[in-house]
Motif scaffolding. Structure first.
Motif, PDB file in Angstrom:
ATOM      1  N   LEU A  20       3.646  49.980  32.938  1.00 42.58           N
ATOM      2  CA  LEU A  20       2.989  51.251  32.593  1.00 42.58           C
ATOM      3  C   LEU A  20       2.672  51.226  31.095  1.00 42.58           C
ATOM      4  O   LEU A  20       3.284  50.476  30.336  1.00 42.58           O
ATOM      5  CB  LEU A  20       3.927  52.415  32.922  1.00 42.58           C
ATOM      6  CG  LEU A  20       4.290  52.521  34.400  1.00 42.58           C
ATOM      7  CD1 LEU A  20       5.349  53.579  34.616  1.00 42.58           C
ATOM      8  CD2 LEU A  20       3.053  52.831  35.238  1.00 42.58           C
ATOM      9  N   ILE A  21       1.710  52.055  30.705  1.00 44.85           N
ATOM     10  CA  ILE A  21       1.342  52.095  29.278  1.00 44.85           C
ATOM     11  C   ILE A  21       2.342  53.012  28.568  1.00 44.85           C
ATOM     12  O   ILE A  21       2.379  54.220  28.839  1.00 44.85           O
ATOM     13  CB  ILE A  21      -0.090  52.649  29.088  1.00 44.85           C
ATOM     14  CG1 ILE A  21      -1.085  51.937  30.015  1.00 44.85           C
ATOM     15  CG2 ILE A  21      -0.514  52.553  27.637  1.00 44.85           C
ATOM     16  CD1 ILE A  21      -1.219  50.460  29.807  1.00 44.85           C
ATOM     17  N   PRO A  22       3.157  52.448  27.662  1.00 41.60           N
ATOM     18  CA  PRO A  22       4.256  53.228  27.096  1.00 41.60           C
ATOM     19  C   PRO A  22       3.800  54.452  26.282  1.00 41.60           C
ATOM     20  O   PRO A  22       4.544  55.424  26.190  1.00 41.60           O
ATOM     21  CB  PRO A  22       4.997  52.231  26.213  1.00 41.60           C
ATOM     22  CG  PRO A  22       4.051  51.122  25.981  1.00 41.60           C
ATOM     23  CD  PRO A  22       3.158  51.064  27.166  1.00 41.60           C
ATOM     24  N   VAL A  23       2.585  54.385  25.686  1.00 39.49           N
ATOM     25  CA  VAL A  23       2.179  55.515  24.833  1.00 39.49           C
ATOM     26  C   VAL A  23       1.506  56.628  25.630  1.00 39.49           C
ATOM     27  O   VAL A  23       1.130  57.656  25.056  1.00 39.49           O
ATOM     28  CB  VAL A  23       1.246  55.070  23.686  1.00 39.49           C
ATOM     29  CG1 VAL A  23       1.992  54.168  22.719  1.00 39.49           C
ATOM     30  CG2 VAL A  23       0.008  54.385  24.223  1.00 39.49           C
ATOM     31  N   LEU A  24       1.353  56.427  26.968  1.00 42.95           N
ATOM     32  CA  LEU A  24       0.741  57.479  27.775  1.00 42.95           C
ATOM     33  C   LEU A  24       1.803  58.122  28.667  1.00 42.95           C
ATOM     34  O   LEU A  24       2.742  57.452  29.115  1.00 42.95           O
ATOM     35  CB  LEU A  24      -0.380  56.907  28.644  1.00 42.95           C
ATOM     36  CG  LEU A  24      -1.590  56.341  27.905  1.00 42.95           C
ATOM     37  CD1 LEU A  24      -2.628  55.838  28.904  1.00 42.95           C
ATOM     38  CD2 LEU A  24      -2.219  57.368  26.970  1.00 42.95           C
TER      39      LEU A  24
END
Lengths: 413, 413, 229
Positions: free
Chosen positions: C97-101
């Protein structure tokens, strides 16, 4: 929008790195703007004073005078030239001069020096001669036998206000001319050699002794708009015809202007070394921040983000940092430029000892104050350059990252 | 030299660098480029300063100058060294002294048919000057002689340009003699000089010292100009000379007093390059720090495994330091070789900027700049790189220790 | 016309070098719409390589892949990205998963790229999140979730933009038995309800038996292809 959000959150999640990058870039921007402002301000001041102390912005001579500066090659109808000049509204003021040399003598000393006739009132509008008065009085159009003398020359001749000296010179008709003069005023400019070798008298008186009525070696002019000086120079030249030559300070002070350009180049070289290191470090940080995310970028690519969009996201990050840092640095640089324009930097040790010494040695105007120049368009340009530099730092990481296929990127350890 | 395990660490360090060659290359290139920049800056600027100083010292007052104490403030020929041979006898016994010459300096007026101006008349002995200031090397036109009858003169190139005189042309030089009478002499120009010492180039006329004596009636000399083997022995020589000369009227000056702007220029240049170097040093440290930090953090697991199989933490710290040193030192070596090579080239062959020579002359510089190459440039850069590298590894190593690598083995990758 | 056709796909890694390895040695495969397929086999049998090539993440050394009428092996990098965005959802072993989203932003990411209006995105995210039982932590960031939760978010992300095909490379490898079981049931349900074709790889017998069709790879070749009734 989602890419922008990701870029912003990425920056926020690595606060320390972002702040260091931001500060480095802001510092460079401020330094760049201020260094340029100081360089321009100081050079402009130097050129302005060099021009205004005596040489003047524009001059007219007989075309043959430069090759052969003798009394056969003079301006022989000053009144007519003046009339022509009055019709040209881009010319703010003009004044005729007759430059010659004389041997100044007192009982004790005989010293050779410049002996120049000026039109006292008109001269005040084309040079700083009047403003350079330090003792006594400036000349008036009705003066006879009065000399306005360089302070250093007066020192060497050991004369003060009210003292008498005599001169021996050659008149415009090559006849022998000599008379007694009373010292009326002393002047001191920032040009040592000039103060050490010049004396001025009223042209009305001079013309009688030297037989130079309506004759001049130079006519000095000042333009209304300095920016337009080259155009005005051409216009005056056209109006006066080929027999006379019109030049402006860019030609007469060519060496000085070239010297300033060299000084600018050296300044850029030093700045360049700074910037290479700073932007290498910013680039390294950008590189590391991209490399730490290779897997993530691989996933983004796998689920349908195009290479262009990845590039866009990285560029947005650089843009955010760039805008912030260039804005911050730009504001600081602009403030410093503005402040030091109003309150120039003073190097006190130069004020005390060296200004004079420097002037003696290099025959250049010695300034102990260094003003900057507050020039908003120039500052905007500097900021734009820094912005581009900021963006360039992500180019290498972008090129590298796009070499990976999504699977390679996802597997990258 | 290295133990077996140590060799293993070096090998591991190298392998890891190869695996992450992109960032290692960035750091190396950054260090190499900043090294080259700094070396060139230091070497070229110091070369320029030395040149400016040497130009003024050699053709001017020398490293040490002996004059009548009043002569400096009042260039009147009544202030002479009446018995110079008593002093030169002293100088002959000083081993610091490389050479010395006696001169007479006097202000005068130089005139051609249509133009005249002030001039520094220097009475010199051609033969002695030749082994002292090597003046013949500065001749750009004509010959290094005063004609057989001694009625020749050498003249500064800017003055020649202004007076529009050339080889073989006559000039009239007027000055005062010791009785305050005005005396004149006609001299034929035999050579034109370009020394980049403004006092000579713009205002200097050199004539035979005996002929000048015959004109102005001076018995002694106005100056003894001394060059030393080591420029820095000036103070020592002055301290030993003053009591032996034992004359209240005679002053012994160092070039530092006579040309304070030169001395100050040197000091300013040094401070400037020190500030620049430390600034670059700090920024570069930041860059190295970023890379070391990332390369340590991404290998926490790897270090954990190493520790699990018995490696001690200080060995891991050593591995990290070796790795960083290999990267930075390779940058240093490349930078030192390229920068040193360039400096050597500019030292041997000079950087030719003859197109700009007139502008350089304003600063007292020749058109060809010869760099200075000093061992201390390299040693100080080496120490800087070493210190920067070690400083950059401190925080990463400490943070790694706090993270407890062994524990991290069990963490998710 | 088949939904997916794989023709004589070969993949050689490090070609010409000492470490050359033949990952796939001529794979031919036809897959129909709405199939629910598992690809199994031992480590190194070429499962992931095959999935990557089918998904257009990797190019075959030889052969072609045709998906919904498009020969994807002939597309360039940019068109491939657009094709994947429109047609394929991915679920990775390590969730990725995209950690900053946030969870919600992760799920709607592809839809946002496709330019779907925010209101539609919101509705779809909620729908998928409810289905996968992750609607309570939509505003959390991935690193605050457990492995099972993260993998469900990954599935939600893959399914949200209504792709025609979902590729899942060992989706249960990092999950415990209960979570793995749950994820398989979920994927089967999506297969039916969303009418999406799903191909996943695994070597967990419990997972393999959930599939309708089972393809077994060994040394880069298909050694078994069975359909359960």
């Amino acid at each position: 929008m989602i890419l922008f959000k990701m870029a912003l959150r990425e920056l926020l999640s690595h606060k320390k790195r972002s702040i260091v990058t931001l500060l480095l870039s802001a510092f460079s921007t401020a330094l760049f703007i201020f260094a340029n402002a100081l360089n321009n301000g100081t050079h402009n001041q130097l050129i302005r004073s060099s021009v205004e102390i005596y040489p003047g912005y524009m001059q007219i001579t007989n075309r043959a005078f430069e090759e052969n500066p003798n009394f056969d090659n003079l301006i022989f109808d000053v009144a007519n030239v003046t009339k022509t000049l009055q019709k040209i509204h881009e010319i703010n003021a003009s004044a005729a001069r007759f430059e010659s040399y004389a041997l100044y003598s007192t009982n004790e000393q005989s010293i050779g020096g410049m002996f120049t006739a000026i039109e006292p009132e008109k001269e005040a509008h084309v040079s700083r001669l009047k403003r350079s008065l330090v003792e006594g009085e400036y000349l008036t159009p009705s003066d006879t036998n009065a000399i306005y003398l360089g302070a250093e020359l007066a020192k060497r001749l050991k004369v003060g206000i009210g003292d008498t000296l005599s001169f021996i010179s050659t008149g415009a008709d090559y006849s022998f001319a000599a008379d007694n003069l009373v010292v009326k005023g002393l002047f001191k400019t920032k040009l040592y050699e000039f103060d050490n070798a010049s004396g001025f008298v009223n042209k009305g008186y001079f013309d009688e002794v030297m037989h130079s009525r309506n004759i001049a070696t130079h006519i000095i002019m000042s333009p209304t708009d300095l920016e337009q000086i080259d155009v005005v120079t051409q216009k005056v030249q056209k109006a006066l015809g080929h027999g006379l030559e019109v030049k402006n300070y860019k030609t007469t002070l060519e060496d000085l202007i070239l010297a300033m350009e060299i000084d600018t180049i050296f300044g850029y070289i030093t700045l360049g070394i700074f910037f290479i290191v700073i932007f290498f470090v910013i680039g390294i940080f950008a590189f590391l921040s991209v490399y730490a995310r290779i897997r993530q970028i691989g996933v983004l690519r796998a689920i349908g983000t195009t290479p262009k969009q990845v590039m866009g996201m990285l560029l947005i990050e650089a843009l955010i940092l760039g805008f912030l840092s260039v804005g911050l640095g730009g504001a600081a640089g602009a403030y410093a430029s503005h402040h030091y324009e109003k309150h120039p930097i003073e190097i006190t040790s130069l004020v005390d000892v060296d200004a004079q010494e420097y002037a003696k040695q290099y025959n250049m105007v010695a300034e102990a104050t260094f003003p900057s120049e507050f020039n908003p368009p120039r500052i905007m340009l500097d900021m734009l350059i820094m912005m581009l530099l900021n963006l360039m730092t992500v180019l290498y990481p972008i090129v590298l990252i796009n070499r990976f296929t999504p699977t390679e990127a996802i597997r990258y350890v | 030299m290295f133990s077996h395990t140590e060799m293993l660490y070096v090998k591991m360090a190298l392998l890891h660098i190869v695996r992450r060659k992109g960032r290692a290359a960035l750091i190396s290139i950054m260090i190499a480029i900043s090294m080259i920049g700094l070396l060139l800056m230091e070497g070229m600027y110091e070369g320029m300063m030395v040149q400016i100083t040497q130009n003024s010292i050699k053709t001017g007052s020398g490293t040490v100058s002996i004059q009548h104490k009043m002569f400096r403030s009042d260039n009147n020929i009544k202030y002479t060294i009446a018995n110079p041979y008593k002093i030169t006898a002293l100088l002959d016994s000083k081993k610091e002294v490389e050479s010395y010459v006696m001169r007479i300096n006097q202000r005068g007026l130089i005139a051609t048919a249509g133009y005249s101006q002030g001039v520094n008349v220097m009475g010199i002995d051609l033969e002695k000057e030749s082994s002292h200031a090597k003046l013949e090397n500065f001749i750009i036109k004509g010959n290094y002689n005063f004609n057989k009858n001694g009625r020749g003169a050498l003249i500064g190139y800017r003055l020649a340009k202004k007076l529009k005189v050339d080889i073989g042309k006559k000039v009239i030089v007027t000055m005062q003699d010791t009785n305050n009478e005005v005396v004149s002499v006609a001299l034929k120009i035999t050579g034109i000089l370009k020394t980049n010492n403004m006092a000579i180039d713009s205002n200097g006329l050199l004539m035979d010292i005996e002929r000048l004596r015959g004109l102005n009636g001076i018995q002694g000399v106005t100056e003894i100009s001394i060059l030393l083997h080591e420029q820095n022995d000036d103070t020592q020589l002055i301290h030993s000379l003053v009591p032996k000369i034992n004359d209240q009227n005679i002053a012994v000056y160092s070039y530092k007093e006579l040309y304070p702007s030169l001395h100050e220029g040197e000091a300013m240049m040094q401070t400037y390059s020190r500030i620049s170097s430390s600034f670059i040093f700090i920024v570069a440290t930041l860059g190295i720090f970023g890379v070391v930090l990332v390369s340590v953090f991404e290998r926490v697991r790897e270090f954990g495994i190493m520790m699990a199989i018995g490696t001690q933490f200080h060995d891991i710290a050593r591995l990290i330091i070796y790795e960083s040193l290999v990267i930075t030192m390779s940058g240093y070596i490349v930078g030192a070789l390229l920068g040193g090579g360039l400096l050597w080239y500019f030292k041997e062959f000079g950087l030719d900027l003859s197109g700009l020579s007139d502008a350089f002359a304003i600063f007292g510089m020749d058109s060809s700049i010869h760099a200075i190459l000093k061992r201390e440039y390299f040693t100080s850069a080496f120490i800087s790189v070493l210190v920067a590298t070690l400083a950059a590894t401190i925080i990463p190593i400490r943070t790694l220790k706090q993270r407890n690598p062994i524990q991290s083995i069990s963490e998710q990758p | 016309m088949n939904f997916l056709t794989v023709r004589n796909v070969k993949k050689v890694f490090n070609e010409g070098s000492e470490s050359q390895s033949n990952a796939l040695m001529g794979i031919d495969l036809s897959i129909g719409k709405e199939e629910f397929i598992v690809i199994s086999g031992p480590s190194g049998s070429g499962k992931s390589t095959l999935l990557n090539i089918i998904g257009g993440l990797d190019a075959p050394s030889e052969g072609s892949v045709e998906l919904v009428g498009t020969v994807i092996t002939a597309l360039n990098e940019n068109d491939l990205a657009l094709f994947r965005r429109e047609n394929i959802g991915f679920v990775f072993q390590a969730y990725n998963l995209i950690p900053v989203l946030t969870v919600k932003e992760n799920i709607e990411y592809v839809m946002r790229l496709m330019g779907i209006p925010q209101s539609q995105c919101d509705a779809r995210v909620l729908e998928v999140a409810r289905e996968l039982d992750i609607d309570t932590y939509l505003n959390k960031f991935p690193d605050h979730l457990s492995g099972g939760q993260q993998q469900r978010v990954a599935v939600a992300r893959a399914v949200a933009s209504k792709p025609k095909l979902i590729l899942a490379d060992e989706p249960t490898a990092n999950l415990d038995t209960a979570n793995a079981q749950k994820l398989m049931e979920l994927m089967r349900r999506l297969n039916i309800e969303e009418k999406v074709t799903i191909i996943f790889s695994s070597h967990d017998p419990m997972v393999i038996e959930k599939a309708r069709r089972s393809i077994v790879l060994r040394d880069g070749k298909i050694i078994e292809d069975t359909v359960r009734s």
